[in-house]
Design a protein around this motif. Sequence first.
Motif, short mmCIF file in Angstrom:
data_model
loop_
_atom_site.label_atom_id
_atom_site.label_comp_id
_atom_site.label_asym_id
_atom_site.label_seq_id
_atom_site.Cartn_x
_atom_site.Cartn_y
_atom_site.Cartn_z
N ASP A 182 0.75 -1.03 0.05
CA ASP A 182 -0.05 -0.12 0.01
C ASP A 182 1.03 1.12 0.03
N GLY A 183 2.09 1.33 -0.41
CA GLY A 183 2.80 2.21 -0.42
C GLY A 183 2.75 3.38 -1.66
N LEU A 184 1.71 2.94 -2.50
CA LEU A 184 1.34 3.87 -3.60
C LEU A 184 -0.11 4.46 -3.55
N LEU A 185 -0.41 5.52 -3.78
CA LEU A 185 -1.77 6.03 -4.12
C LEU A 185 -2.34 5.82 -5.42
N ARG A 186 -3.52 5.01 -5.58
CA ARG A 186 -4.16 4.93 -7.16
C ARG A 186 -5.19 5.99 -7.29
N LEU A 187 -5.15 6.83 -8.20
CA LEU A 187 -6.29 7.60 -8.50
C LEU A 187 -6.73 7.16 -9.82
N GLY A 188 -7.95 6.61 -9.75
CA GLY A 188 -8.90 6.17 -10.96
C GLY A 188 -9.77 7.11 -11.55
N TRP A 189 -9.46 7.20 -12.98
CA TRP A 189 -10.25 8.19 -13.69
C TRP A 189 -10.52 7.85 -15.12
N THR A 190 -11.30 8.67 -15.80
CA THR A 190 -11.32 8.44 -17.27
C THR A 190 -10.78 9.50 -18.00
#
Length: 190
Positions: A123-131
Amino acid sequence: MDKVLPTLGILAVVVIVLALAVVGWRRRVRRDAVSGGGYSTPGTLSAPTASTEVLYVATTRAGQPLERLTLPGLAFRGTATVTVRPEGVELAVTGEQPVFIPAAVVTGVGAASVAIDRVVEKDGLLRLGWTTSGGTAADSYVRVVDPAGRAQLAAAIEDLVPRSDAAGTAGAETPGADTTGVDRPNDKEV
């Protein structure tokens, strides 16, 4: 003379490898041009709800953390600032044009451990989901420099994710649920 031929041979191999790398990168940029990129920034913006310094890792196709998208402003790794406002998220990588992601196209936020050539602790990265503006589902990965800012940033982005009902409770996702419809065993919602 006995050192000149091997030197020329090595130099020729290096030049060929570099030429192939340039051709490959240009091909990738052309391929990803249909994905569009970010959106135009609205004329007036509200005060930020969160802003933090991050290390921008990459933007990939949603659910494919090893398939880089070469979007304008997001093609290269670097230090960046993520600013969250009620209108959306601005991702400004140093030396690149800032990329604006409207709140309406944010599909989720979660934790990840791997993206392209970066593997970090759990969990060291933050994932931003988008289109993207071209309609491609994408994930942008950042590593938050300040651990205290990570929770604030994740919460501010999560507030942008559209809910299925007006109250935002009946359609709220459960912890660990994926908001993009793609199974991601390595991701965990924050």
